[in-house]
Design a protein around this motif. Sequence first.
Motif, PDB file in Angstrom:
ATOM      1  N   ARG A  94       1.051  -1.163   0.038  1.00  0.00           N
ATOM      2  CA  ARG A  94      -0.064   0.004  -0.016  1.00  0.00           C
ATOM      3  C   ARG A  94       0.848   1.150   0.032  1.00  0.00           C
ATOM      4  NH1 ARG A  94      -4.921   1.106   4.209  1.00  0.00           N
ATOM      5  NH2 ARG A  94      -5.696  -0.843   2.897  1.00  0.00           N
ATOM      6  N   LYS A 134      -0.429  10.589  -5.139  1.00  0.00           N
ATOM      7  CA  LYS A 134      -1.252  11.408  -5.648  1.00  0.00           C
ATOM      8  C   LYS A 134      -0.659  12.786  -6.097  1.00  0.00           C
ATOM      9  CE  LYS A 134      -5.598  10.788  -3.673  1.00  0.00           C
ATOM     10  NZ  LYS A 134      -5.632  10.631  -2.099  1.00  0.00           N
ATOM     11  N   ASP A 166      -2.217  -2.935  -3.805  1.00  0.00           N
ATOM     12  CA  ASP A 166      -3.268  -2.592  -2.585  1.00  0.00           C
ATOM     13  C   ASP A 166      -3.415  -1.128  -2.908  1.00  0.00           C
ATOM     14  OD1 ASP A 166      -4.538  -3.512  -0.109  1.00  0.00           O
ATOM     15  OD2 ASP A 166      -4.151  -1.500   0.441  1.00  0.00           O
ATOM     16  N   ILE A 167      -4.023  -0.391  -2.007  1.00  0.00           N
ATOM     17  CA  ILE A 167      -4.239   1.200  -2.259  1.00  0.00           C
ATOM     18  C   ILE A 167      -2.975   1.892  -2.920  1.00  0.00           C
ATOM     19  CG2 ILE A 167      -4.838   3.330  -0.939  1.00  0.00           C
ATOM     20  CD1 ILE A 167      -6.587   2.061   0.836  1.00  0.00           C
ATOM     21  N   GLY A 168      -3.125   2.479  -3.957  1.00  0.00           N
ATOM     22  CA  GLY A 168      -2.041   3.241  -4.491  1.00  0.00           C
ATOM     23  C   GLY A 168      -1.161   2.654  -5.293  1.00  0.00           C
ATOM     24  N   ARG A 206      -7.042 -10.693 -12.974  1.00  0.00           N
ATOM     25  CA  ARG A 206      -6.486 -10.327 -11.565  1.00  0.00           C
ATOM     26  C   ARG A 206      -7.044  -9.115 -11.457  1.00  0.00           C
ATOM     27  NH1 ARG A 206      -6.525  -8.538  -7.600  1.00  0.00           N
ATOM     28  NH2 ARG A 206      -4.946  -8.638  -5.991  1.00  0.00           N
ATOM     29  N   THR A 210     -10.734  -8.914  -6.947  1.00  0.00           N
ATOM     30  CA  THR A 210     -11.423  -8.400  -5.595  1.00  0.00           C
ATOM     31  C   THR A 210     -12.871  -7.946  -5.781  1.00  0.00           C
ATOM     32  OG1 THR A 210      -9.083  -7.848  -5.356  1.00  0.00           O
ATOM     33  CG2 THR A 210     -10.707  -7.078  -3.663  1.00  0.00           C
ATOM     34  N   SER A 239     -13.744   4.624  -5.429  1.00  0.00           N
ATOM     35  CA  SER A 239     -13.687   4.422  -7.076  1.00  0.00           C
ATOM     36  C   SER A 239     -12.527   3.964  -7.567  1.00  0.00           C
ATOM     37  CB  SER A 239     -13.988   5.944  -7.426  1.00  0.00           C
ATOM     38  OG  SER A 239     -13.059   6.877  -6.879  1.00  0.00           O
ATOM     39  N   GLY A 240     -11.596   3.157  -6.553  1.00  0.00           N
ATOM     40  CA  GLY A 240     -10.464   2.658  -7.098  1.00  0.00           C
ATOM     41  C   GLY A 240     -10.665   1.487  -7.645  1.00  0.00           C
ATOM     42  N   ASN A 241      -9.553   0.457  -7.757  1.00  0.00           N
ATOM     43  CA  ASN A 241      -9.615  -0.789  -8.382  1.00  0.00           C
ATOM     44  C   ASN A 241     -10.882  -1.755  -7.773  1.00  0.00           C
ATOM     45  OD1 ASN A 241      -8.506  -3.957  -7.990  1.00  0.00           O
ATOM     46  ND2 ASN A 241      -8.261  -3.246  -9.904  1.00  0.00           N
ATOM     47  N   VAL A 242     -10.759  -1.849  -6.511  1.00  0.00           N
ATOM     48  CA  VAL A 242     -12.039  -2.767  -6.024  1.00  0.00           C
ATOM     49  C   VAL A 242     -13.202  -2.329  -6.122  1.00  0.00           C
ATOM     50  CG1 VAL A 242     -12.780  -3.819  -3.980  1.00  0.00           C
ATOM     51  CG2 VAL A 242     -10.369  -3.684  -4.279  1.00  0.00           C
ATOM     52  N   SER A 263     -11.781  10.332  -1.743  1.00  0.00           N
ATOM     53  CA  SER A 263     -11.601  11.227  -0.496  1.00  0.00           C
ATOM     54  C   SER A 263     -12.187  12.566  -0.628  1.00  0.00           C
ATOM     55  CB  SER A 263     -10.278  10.970   0.229  1.00  0.00           C
ATOM     56  OG  SER A 263      -9.301  11.386  -0.744  1.00  0.00           O
ATOM     57  N   ARG A 288     -10.337  12.231 -10.868  1.00  0.00           N
ATOM     58  CA  ARG A 288     -11.241  12.227  -9.438  1.00  0.00           C
ATOM     59  C   ARG A 288     -12.700  11.780  -9.890  1.00  0.00           C
ATOM     60  NH1 ARG A 288      -8.387  11.362  -5.834  1.00  0.00           N
ATOM     61  NH2 ARG A 288      -9.564  12.480  -4.361  1.00  0.00           N
ATOM     62  N   ALA A 319     -13.479   1.363   0.041  1.00  0.00           N
ATOM     63  CA  ALA A 319     -12.301   2.308   0.004  1.00  0.00           C
ATOM     64  C   ALA A 319     -11.336   2.004   0.849  1.00  0.00           C
ATOM     65  CB  ALA A 319     -12.928   3.715   0.373  1.00  0.00           C
ATOM     66  N   ALA A 344     -13.263  -3.380   0.758  1.00  0.00           N
ATOM     67  CA  ALA A 344     -12.080  -3.028   1.539  1.00  0.00           C
ATOM     68  C   ALA A 344     -11.802  -3.777   2.838  1.00  0.00           C
ATOM     69  CB  ALA A 344     -12.256  -1.499   2.048  1.00  0.00           C
ATOM     70  N   ASN A 345     -10.644  -3.530   3.352  1.00  0.00           N
ATOM     71  CA  ASN A 345     -10.078  -4.360   4.469  1.00  0.00           C
ATOM     72  C   ASN A 345     -10.621  -3.594   5.775  1.00  0.00           C
ATOM     73  OD1 ASN A 345      -8.598  -6.769   3.726  1.00  0.00           O
ATOM     74  ND2 ASN A 345      -7.312  -5.231   2.508  1.00  0.00           N
TER      75      ASN A 345
HETATM   76  P1  NDP Z   1      -7.016   2.042  -4.935  1.00  0.00           P
HETATM   77  O1  NDP Z   1      -5.998   2.929  -4.589  1.00  0.00           O
HETATM   78  O2  NDP Z   1      -7.382   1.704  -6.284  1.00  0.00           O
HETATM   79  O3  NDP Z   1      -8.462   2.905  -4.391  1.00  0.00           O
HETATM   80  C1  NDP Z   1      -8.805   3.295  -3.261  1.00  0.00           C
HETATM   81  C2  NDP Z   1     -10.232   4.132  -3.216  1.00  0.00           C
HETATM   82  O4  NDP Z   1     -10.628   4.212  -1.966  1.00  0.00           O
HETATM   83  C3  NDP Z   1      -9.928   5.544  -3.876  1.00  0.00           C
HETATM   84  O5  NDP Z   1     -11.023   5.720  -4.356  1.00  0.00           O
HETATM   85  C4  NDP Z   1      -9.561   6.378  -2.843  1.00  0.00           C
HETATM   86  O6  NDP Z   1     -10.096   7.820  -2.794  1.00  0.00           O
HETATM   87  C5  NDP Z   1     -11.002   5.818  -1.792  1.00  0.00           C
HETATM   88  N1  NDP Z   1     -10.119   6.156  -0.476  1.00  0.00           N
HETATM   89  C6  NDP Z   1      -9.216   6.018   0.161  1.00  0.00           C
HETATM   90  N2  NDP Z   1      -9.317   6.537   1.484  1.00  0.00           N
HETATM   91  C7  NDP Z   1     -10.442   6.975   1.494  1.00  0.00           C
HETATM   92  C8  NDP Z   1     -11.197   7.801   2.479  1.00  0.00           C
HETATM   93  N3  NDP Z   1     -10.753   7.933   3.663  1.00  0.00           N
HETATM   94  N4  NDP Z   1     -12.438   8.238   2.314  1.00  0.00           N
HETATM   95  C9  NDP Z   1     -13.140   8.077   1.070  1.00  0.00           C
HETATM   96  N5  NDP Z   1     -12.533   7.309   0.043  1.00  0.00           N
HETATM   97  C10 NDP Z   1     -11.209   7.038   0.379  1.00  0.00           C
HETATM   98  O7  NDP Z   1      -7.336   0.935  -3.805  1.00  0.00           O
HETATM   99  P2  NDP Z   1      -8.031  -0.401  -4.058  1.00  0.00           P
HETATM  100  O8  NDP Z   1      -9.469  -0.315  -4.840  1.00  0.00           O
HETATM  101  O9  NDP Z   1      -7.056  -1.474  -4.529  1.00  0.00           O
HETATM  102  O10 NDP Z   1      -8.089  -0.897  -2.546  1.00  0.00           O
HETATM  103  C11 NDP Z   1      -9.408  -0.465  -1.629  1.00  0.00           C
HETATM  104  C12 NDP Z   1      -9.640  -1.328  -0.518  1.00  0.00           C
HETATM  105  O11 NDP Z   1      -9.709  -2.614  -0.756  1.00  0.00           O
HETATM  106  C13 NDP Z   1      -8.455  -1.154   0.800  1.00  0.00           C
HETATM  107  O12 NDP Z   1      -8.869  -1.507   1.765  1.00  0.00           O
HETATM  108  C14 NDP Z   1      -7.645  -2.313   0.144  1.00  0.00           C
HETATM  109  O13 NDP Z   1      -6.766  -2.777   1.159  1.00  0.00           O
HETATM  110  C15 NDP Z   1      -8.631  -3.488  -0.263  1.00  0.00           C
HETATM  111  N6  NDP Z   1      -8.339  -4.691  -0.887  1.00  0.00           N
HETATM  112  C16 NDP Z   1      -7.744  -4.391  -2.148  1.00  0.00           C
HETATM  113  C17 NDP Z   1      -7.294  -5.391  -2.693  1.00  0.00           C
HETATM  114  C18 NDP Z   1      -6.848  -5.336  -4.173  1.00  0.00           C
HETATM  115  O14 NDP Z   1      -6.955  -6.333  -5.208  1.00  0.00           O
HETATM  116  N7  NDP Z   1      -6.452  -4.163  -4.927  1.00  0.00           N
HETATM  117  C19 NDP Z   1      -7.520  -6.857  -2.412  1.00  0.00           C
HETATM  118  C20 NDP Z   1      -8.187  -6.936  -1.096  1.00  0.00           C
HETATM  119  C21 NDP Z   1      -8.653  -5.852  -0.452  1.00  0.00           C
HETATM  120  P3  NDP Z   1      -8.703   8.805  -3.097  1.00  0.00           P
HETATM  121  O15 NDP Z   1      -8.115   8.396  -4.359  1.00  0.00           O
HETATM  122  O16 NDP Z   1      -9.499  10.269  -2.942  1.00  0.00           O
HETATM  123  O17 NDP Z   1      -7.863   8.489  -1.946  1.00  0.00           O
END
Ligand code: NDP
Length: 445
Positions: A94, A134, A166-168, A206, A210, A239-242, A263, A288, A319, A344-345
């Motif tokens: 992450r 970012k 994971d995130i980022g 892949r 998730t 709105s990320g990968n998951v 966020s 965004r 998220a 999310a976790n």
């Molecule tokens: P990404 O970086 O692709 O996306 C994360 C998303 O969550 C972004 O839209 C981000 O917005 C948003 N976010 C993060 N923090 C906040 C917050 N405090 N409030 C609102 N939005 C927020 O990450 P992933 O999609 O990969 O991961 C998301 C979750 O899924 C995490 O908990 C991760 O541990 C879990 N996960 C991921 C897996 C994977 O395969 N990728 C596998 C299993 C679990 P912003 O851009 O504004 O930060």
Amino acid sequence: MKGYLARVYAQVKKRNRAEPLFLQAVHEVLSSLEPVLIEHPEIEDSAILERLTEPERQIIFRVAWQDDRKRIRVNRGFRLGFSSALGPYKGGLRFHPTVDLGTVKFLAFEQVFKNSLTGLSIGGGKGGSDFDPKGRSDNEVMRFCQAFMSELFRYVGFQTDVPAGDIGVGAREIGYLFGQYKKLTNRFEPGVLTGKEPGLGGLLGRKEATGFGTVYFAEEMLRAHSDGLEGKTCVVSGSGNVALYCIRKLQDLGAKVVACSDSGGIAYESGGIGFDVLKAVKEVERGRVSDYVDRRPQAELKSEGRIWDIPCDLAFPCATQNELDGNDAETLVKNGCKLVAEGANMPSTPDAVTIFQKAGVLYGPAKAANAGGVAVSALEMRQNASQEQWTFRDVDDQLRQIMESIHNSCAGVANRFNRHNDYAFGANVAGFLRVAQAVQAYGVV
Ligand code: NDP
């Protein structure tokens, strides 16, 4: 908690007192184990819980790199191997400014039980850095990834420790990390990282796994209660990968997703979020949700309020940790939400989980509901070992079966202990039993 469980938790608290996320995750698992200890008194004699709450190894390192203005930046890198009882450490990296040892430790701990639930040969680990991607240029991200791998390469390997995203951290970052690993080791060893682009040995499916897996898990929970996804209104946070692939699969299976977020705000669209536009904004332009709303006259940007205030039948927090608290849970229940499945976790606080369970909301905990990502990562390791190239269809079919099987083990264990519909209990106990057996079998190592 009482007796042995209370003693173990007190020790964990003493050792990790500055790590509230880790303590929250440990507390949640230990609170499920009382009936297991009655059936298996040998767990205490063999100090299984003491061993499963102390990471096998924790690596912390400096990452020095240069930004585009030639300024030297220093970040902190982490890689934590929690348990290799079931296989090489496996879990993502992450990159986010909030990453610290406690965050990585909680994620790695959760990963142990999640990976156990998949039934595959993978141990639990996690890592990352407080680097914030970012606003960084592509070149800056590349230099950071190279600097990060320049230290990490000593500790990873396809039979030792296999990181993913994971995130980022997505396919771009994994590509840079793999490139540097290959250069430093003089080996093309694709099984050392998962989440690669298909052209670098990555697995088709892949990226989607998730989010798709979370929806398959929700579908199984509904099916077990004679219900389905068709026609349901859903809210997906993030709105990320998951989040993206959770939205996609919900739409494929006939549900309507009316909101997603980042966020900076919430995108609300009563007719349903447009997946193709969202994907282009997020995956191609790295934009965004506000950019999405700019492109969709029917969508509205909400910068105030909580995404969980939006009425829905099904909620998918995708998220980050603790993004859904007790007040949010009460609002969801009041608005008639019937199911929560965690992409999310640990996104729901303990208060929120209690409220869902009391209200009879079907609650799919992260370690079961989002296990599809790591399960498909393990398939990517197999693909790399066999040097084959599997099709998207092969992978998606296997993912669906794995999610069905995880659902059935959680539900089966919950039923066996008379905790019907308690998927959180079922996931903790089913995940724990498999890894505990392995720890016992190794002797004291
Ligand atoms: P990404 O970086 O692709 O996306 C994360 C998303 O969550 C972004 O839209 C981000 O917005 C948003 N976010 C993060 N923090 C906040 C917050 N405090 N409030 C609102 N939005 C927020 O990450 P992933 O999609 O990969 O991961 C998301 C979750 O899924 C995490 O908990 C991760 O541990 C879990 N996960 C991921 C897996 C994977 O395969 N990728 C596998 C299993 C679990 P912003 O851009 O504004 O930060």
